[in-house]
Design a protein around this motif. Sequence first.
Motif, PDB file in Angstrom:
ATOM      1  N   LYS A   1     -17.006  -1.534 -84.774  1.00  0.00           N
ATOM      2  CA  LYS A   1     -17.324  -1.379 -86.191  1.00  0.00           C
ATOM      3  C   LYS A   1     -18.164  -2.542 -86.703  1.00  0.00           C
ATOM      4  O   LYS A   1     -19.136  -2.348 -87.432  1.00  0.00           O
ATOM      5  CB  LYS A   1     -16.043  -1.267 -87.006  1.00  0.00           C
ATOM      6  CG  LYS A   1     -16.286  -1.024 -88.474  1.00  0.00           C
ATOM      7  CD  LYS A   1     -14.987  -0.836 -89.220  1.00  0.00           C
ATOM      8  CE  LYS A   1     -15.232  -0.597 -90.695  1.00  0.00           C
ATOM      9  NZ  LYS A   1     -13.984  -0.394 -91.422  1.00  0.00           N
ATOM     10  N   THR A   2     -17.812  -3.771 -86.322  1.00  0.00           N
ATOM     11  CA  THR A   2     -18.577  -4.921 -86.794  1.00  0.00           C
ATOM     12  C   THR A   2     -19.976  -4.951 -86.179  1.00  0.00           C
ATOM     13  O   THR A   2     -20.928  -5.389 -86.834  1.00  0.00           O
ATOM     14  CB  THR A   2     -17.848  -6.241 -86.495  1.00  0.00           C
ATOM     15  OG1 THR A   2     -17.650  -6.383 -85.094  1.00  0.00           O
ATOM     16  CG2 THR A   2     -16.526  -6.300 -87.214  1.00  0.00           C
ATOM     17  N   THR A   3     -20.117  -4.477 -84.955  1.00  0.00           N
ATOM     18  CA  THR A   3     -21.435  -4.397 -84.331  1.00  0.00           C
ATOM     19  C   THR A   3     -22.310  -3.394 -85.067  1.00  0.00           C
ATOM     20  O   THR A   3     -23.486  -3.648 -85.320  1.00  0.00           O
ATOM     21  CB  THR A   3     -21.311  -3.999 -82.854  1.00  0.00           C
ATOM     22  OG1 THR A   3     -20.457  -4.931 -82.197  1.00  0.00           O
ATOM     23  CG2 THR A   3     -22.662  -3.994 -82.174  1.00  0.00           C
ATOM     24  N   LEU A   4     -21.736  -2.276 -85.458  1.00  0.00           N
ATOM     25  CA  LEU A   4     -22.470  -1.274 -86.224  1.00  0.00           C
ATOM     26  C   LEU A   4     -22.869  -1.813 -87.594  1.00  0.00           C
ATOM     27  O   LEU A   4     -23.997  -1.596 -88.052  1.00  0.00           O
ATOM     28  CB  LEU A   4     -21.622  -0.007 -86.369  1.00  0.00           C
ATOM     29  CG  LEU A   4     -22.293   1.211 -86.964  1.00  0.00           C
ATOM     30  CD1 LEU A   4     -23.431   1.670 -86.059  1.00  0.00           C
ATOM     31  CD2 LEU A   4     -21.295   2.322 -87.159  1.00  0.00           C
ATOM     32  N   GLN A   5     -21.964  -2.551 -88.246  1.00  0.00           N
ATOM     33  CA  GLN A   5     -22.286  -3.152 -89.546  1.00  0.00           C
ATOM     34  C   GLN A   5     -23.412  -4.168 -89.416  1.00  0.00           C
ATOM     35  O   GLN A   5     -24.277  -4.260 -90.279  1.00  0.00           O
ATOM     36  CB  GLN A   5     -21.065  -3.850 -90.133  1.00  0.00           C
ATOM     37  CG  GLN A   5     -20.035  -2.934 -90.717  1.00  0.00           C
ATOM     38  CD  GLN A   5     -18.837  -3.690 -91.238  1.00  0.00           C
ATOM     39  OE1 GLN A   5     -18.433  -4.699 -90.675  1.00  0.00           O
ATOM     40  NE2 GLN A   5     -18.264  -3.194 -92.310  1.00  0.00           N
ATOM     41  N   LYS A   6     -23.399  -4.931 -88.341  1.00  0.00           N
ATOM     42  CA  LYS A   6     -24.436  -5.942 -88.127  1.00  0.00           C
ATOM     43  C   LYS A   6     -25.798  -5.290 -87.980  1.00  0.00           C
ATOM     44  O   LYS A   6     -26.790  -5.760 -88.532  1.00  0.00           O
ATOM     45  CB  LYS A   6     -24.104  -6.773 -86.889  1.00  0.00           C
ATOM     46  CG  LYS A   6     -25.158  -7.809 -86.549  1.00  0.00           C
ATOM     47  CD  LYS A   6     -24.815  -8.537 -85.294  1.00  0.00           C
ATOM     48  CE  LYS A   6     -24.727  -7.601 -84.150  1.00  0.00           C
ATOM     49  NZ  LYS A   6     -25.473  -7.809 -82.992  1.00  0.00           N
TER      50      LYS A   6
ATOM     51  N   THR B   1     -26.749  -2.128 -88.984  1.00  0.00           N
ATOM     52  CA  THR B   1     -27.201  -1.242 -90.053  1.00  0.00           C
ATOM     53  C   THR B   1     -27.350  -1.946 -91.408  1.00  0.00           C
ATOM     54  O   THR B   1     -28.358  -1.772 -92.083  1.00  0.00           O
ATOM     55  CB  THR B   1     -26.244  -0.046 -90.213  1.00  0.00           C
ATOM     56  OG1 THR B   1     -24.929  -0.543 -90.459  1.00  0.00           O
ATOM     57  CG2 THR B   1     -26.262   0.823 -88.985  1.00  0.00           C
ATOM     58  N   VAL B   2     -26.360  -2.721 -91.827  1.00  0.00           N
ATOM     59  CA  VAL B   2     -26.387  -3.311 -93.174  1.00  0.00           C
ATOM     60  C   VAL B   2     -26.422  -4.830 -93.165  1.00  0.00           C
ATOM     61  O   VAL B   2     -26.243  -5.454 -94.209  1.00  0.00           O
ATOM     62  CB  VAL B   2     -25.196  -2.803 -94.023  1.00  0.00           C
ATOM     63  CG1 VAL B   2     -25.377  -1.365 -94.404  1.00  0.00           C
ATOM     64  CG2 VAL B   2     -23.890  -3.026 -93.319  1.00  0.00           C
ATOM     65  N   ASN B   3     -26.670  -5.458 -92.015  1.00  0.00           N
ATOM     66  CA  ASN B   3     -26.818  -6.907 -91.879  1.00  0.00           C
ATOM     67  C   ASN B   3     -25.576  -7.655 -92.371  1.00  0.00           C
ATOM     68  O   ASN B   3     -25.672  -8.606 -93.145  1.00  0.00           O
ATOM     69  CB  ASN B   3     -28.077  -7.385 -92.613  1.00  0.00           C
ATOM     70  CG  ASN B   3     -28.611  -8.670 -92.046  1.00  0.00           C
ATOM     71  OD1 ASN B   3     -28.302  -9.050 -90.925  1.00  0.00           O
ATOM     72  ND2 ASN B   3     -29.417  -9.355 -92.827  1.00  0.00           N
ATOM     73  N   GLN B   4     -24.398  -7.210 -91.923  1.00  0.00           N
ATOM     74  CA  GLN B   4     -23.134  -7.857 -92.261  1.00  0.00           C
ATOM     75  C   GLN B   4     -22.483  -8.400 -90.998  1.00  0.00           C
ATOM     76  O   GLN B   4     -22.531  -7.766 -89.950  1.00  0.00           O
ATOM     77  CB  GLN B   4     -22.154  -6.873 -92.912  1.00  0.00           C
ATOM     78  CG  GLN B   4     -22.560  -6.412 -94.277  1.00  0.00           C
ATOM     79  CD  GLN B   4     -21.563  -5.425 -94.848  1.00  0.00           C
ATOM     80  OE1 GLN B   4     -20.820  -4.777 -94.114  1.00  0.00           O
ATOM     81  NE2 GLN B   4     -21.560  -5.306 -96.154  1.00  0.00           N
ATOM     82  N   VAL B   5     -21.887  -9.586 -91.111  1.00  0.00           N
ATOM     83  CA  VAL B   5     -21.130 -10.170 -90.008  1.00  0.00           C
ATOM     84  C   VAL B   5     -19.701 -10.410 -90.491  1.00  0.00           C
ATOM     85  O   VAL B   5     -19.472 -10.616 -91.679  1.00  0.00           O
ATOM     86  CB  VAL B   5     -21.768 -11.472 -89.490  1.00  0.00           C
ATOM     87  CG1 VAL B   5     -23.066 -11.181 -88.775  1.00  0.00           C
ATOM     88  CG2 VAL B   5     -21.993 -12.456 -90.598  1.00  0.00           C
TER      89      VAL B   5
END
Length: 95
Positions: A15-20, A22-26
Amino acid sequence: MNRYDTIKRPLNTEKTTLQKETVNQVTFEVDQRANRIEIGRSVEEVFKVKVANVNTLHVKGKIKRRGRTLGKRKDWKKAIVTLMPGERIEFFDGV
């Protein structure tokens, strides 16, 4: 509190890899006493990036069983940090 004590470890899941990507979140595990402002300043100082937004949440520890004995994992705090457009943390890119 030291800037390096605020951030405990990065969280690296699907999930965190996908967030990184798509929406530039870590996502980080952070000290429970740290607030959003301290977390944002710590990420900016440690990783040399600009932070747009910080969201935090408390994660409750799970009850685990080992035979007849019940135990509990510790509670912890998670921070989802949104970076400014164009900013990247090389630590997460595998460089």
